[in-house]
Scaffold this motif. Structure first.
Motif, PDB file in Angstrom:
ATOM      1  N   LEU A 138     -26.565 -60.962  14.863  1.00 33.91           N
ATOM      2  CA  LEU A 138     -26.417 -60.403  16.093  1.00 33.91           C
ATOM      3  C   LEU A 138     -26.511 -61.249  17.076  1.00 33.91           C
ATOM      4  N   GLY A 142     -22.742 -61.391  17.694  1.00 33.43           N
ATOM      5  CA  GLY A 142     -22.617 -60.037  18.341  1.00 33.43           C
ATOM      6  C   GLY A 142     -22.188 -59.168  17.022  1.00 33.43           C
ATOM      7  N   SER A 143     -22.730 -59.325  15.818  1.00 32.83           N
ATOM      8  CA  SER A 143     -22.623 -58.551  14.699  1.00 32.83           C
ATOM      9  C   SER A 143     -23.576 -58.318  13.955  1.00 32.83           C
ATOM     10  N   HIS A 286     -22.387 -50.565  15.111  1.00 37.67           N
ATOM     11  CA  HIS A 286     -21.293 -51.685  14.948  1.00 37.67           C
ATOM     12  C   HIS A 286     -20.247 -51.166  15.467  1.00 37.67           C
ATOM     13  N   LEU A 289     -20.313 -52.322  19.328  1.00 37.18           N
ATOM     14  CA  LEU A 289     -20.413 -53.595  19.638  1.00 37.18           C
ATOM     15  C   LEU A 289     -18.751 -54.035  19.260  1.00 37.18           C
ATOM     16  N   LYS A 290     -18.010 -53.520  18.463  1.00 41.26           N
ATOM     17  CA  LYS A 290     -16.622 -53.893  18.329  1.00 41.26           C
ATOM     18  C   LYS A 290     -16.070 -53.561  19.605  1.00 41.26           C
ATOM     19  N   TYR A 292     -17.389 -53.540  22.610  1.00 35.61           N
ATOM     20  CA  TYR A 292     -17.588 -54.446  23.647  1.00 35.61           C
ATOM     21  C   TYR A 292     -17.132 -55.676  23.474  1.00 35.61           C
ATOM     22  N   LYS A 293     -16.782 -56.226  22.173  1.00 33.18           N
ATOM     23  CA  LYS A 293     -16.148 -57.616  21.938  1.00 33.18           C
ATOM     24  C   LYS A 293     -14.865 -57.485  21.990  1.00 33.18           C
ATOM     25  N   LEU A 346     -30.635 -55.447  23.215  1.00 32.26           N
ATOM     26  CA  LEU A 346     -29.378 -55.265  22.829  1.00 32.26           C
ATOM     27  C   LEU A 346     -28.400 -55.172  24.133  1.00 32.26           C
TER      28      LEU A 346
END
Ligand SMILES: [Zn+2]
Length: 346
Positions: A138, A142-143, A286, A289-290, A292-293, A346
């Motif tokens: 994480l 970032g995972s 998840h 986060l995807k 965001y990334k 986070l």
């Protein structure tokens, strides 16, 4: 950021993490390889698959013919259906406990082994080690899903070595399905390199160990890929059914729901109710986060797939992305409690 381009047919940007190129007409490599689904001679490719698996049938009656990795969702039912019912193989199913299991996923997995009458192995890595790795990935990548991907892709290979069952049968691979990294005719197989580059974002578990001192050997050893010598001694190979079968997840899920009682669930963040129904966090934290990334989330994957199959127009797909992409997530607090972190970190 202004040089991001989008495919004119599907919704993928050129910044897709698996790598994607646009041709002169502005159509992406994923869409071009998808065209093969309507041009290849699939009956001939199926015969090729039958010939490929034939030597792996166990003649002694004392071992399995192949290993099949499964979960309580995604393509598991269809893969087992093809392996057991269509190819007539005797598989050993293997599953890695992802820890974020929904009751529906547990039920689907139980129903899978019962309906297809298969032996199954479960791997449960201890919670302290799993949490140590999740905290590390994480922070570093970032995972929250890296350990799950690592476990799901290594446990079947370890089992192949331990049980001396050389053939591992996987479903489709995303390098082909999403971005057209390969043609179906390349018949790419699963390897240590493929796993590291495409499933694990370029990191083996030992790379995490060397960067952070919070992880110890006892946390990581279960995620280590077997030695080449062991793989070669057994002759381990991992094939993808998607190279030999016209892979269509939506149609396959509908068939499995109808014939084998695979159960589905709705998600706020996408319109597809078949994928990832076994996980509390895949379509939640998840997926956020995807976004965001990478600037897009799972609903873009689903919409792009449906556009390519001609079941949505580009405009309809885009509307679905806009409708779902920003929906809030559930279970963040439960995840943070489990991991032992405060949500605002986070
Ligand atoms: Zn495209």
């Amino acid at each position: 950021m202004s040089d991001i381009q989008f495919c004119k047919r599907c919704l993928y940007p050129t910044t897709h993490p698996l790598g994607l190129t646009l041709d002169d007409e502005g159509i992406c490599s994923g869409c071009r390889v998808h065209e093969e689904k309507d041009s290849l001679d699939w009956p001939t490719r199926w015969t090729k698959l039958e010939d490929l698996v034939e030597p792996y049938r166990d003649k002694s009656g004392k071992n399995y013919d192949c290993i099949v990795p499964v979960t309580g969702s995604q393509d598991s039912y269809y893969i087992v259906y093809l392996v057991k019912e269509k190819l007539g193989l005797n598989p050993l199913l293997v599953t890695y406990n992802k820890y974020f299991n929904t009751p529906l996923g547990i039920k689907n997995l139980a129903n899978l082994r019962i309906r297809f009458n298969c032996d199954i192995l479960y791997q449960n890595v201890n919670p302290v080690s799993v949490k140590n790795i999740v905290r590390t990935t994480l922070r570093k990548l970032g995972s929250i899903y890296w350990p799950i991907l690592a476990g799901q892709t290594v446990f079947p290979v370890q089992t192949a070595v331990r049980y001396k069952v050389p053939l591992i049968i996987w479903g489709a691979h995303q390098g082909l399905e999403q971005v057209g990294m390969f043609s179906h005719e390349h018949e790419v197989e699963m390897t240590r390199r493929y796993r590291k580059d495409h499933d694990l974002m370029g990191y083996e578990v030992d790379d995490l160990l060397s960067i952070f001192d919070t992880l110890n050997e006892e946390d990581v050893w279960q995620y280590r890929y077997p030695d080449d010598r062991d793989l070669n001694d057994i002759g381990v190979r991992g094939i993808y059914l998607g190279n030999y079968v016209r892979w269509d997840p939506k149609a396959q899920h509908e068939q499995m729901t109808k014939c084998y009682d695979y159960q589905t669930s709705e998600f706020p963040r996408t319109f597809d109710c078949y994928d990832y129904v076994d996980c509390f966090n895949y379509m939640g934290l998840h997926d956020l986060l995807k976004l965001y990334k990478h600037g897009y989330s799972k609903v873009t994957d689903h919409a792009s797939r449906e556009i390519r199959f001609g079941r949505l127009t580009r405009e309809q797909g885009l509307a679905l992305v806009r409708e779902h992409e920003q929906k809030s997530i559930k279970y963040l607090e439960q995840f943070c409690d489990w991991l032992g972190v405060v949500p605002r970190a986070l």
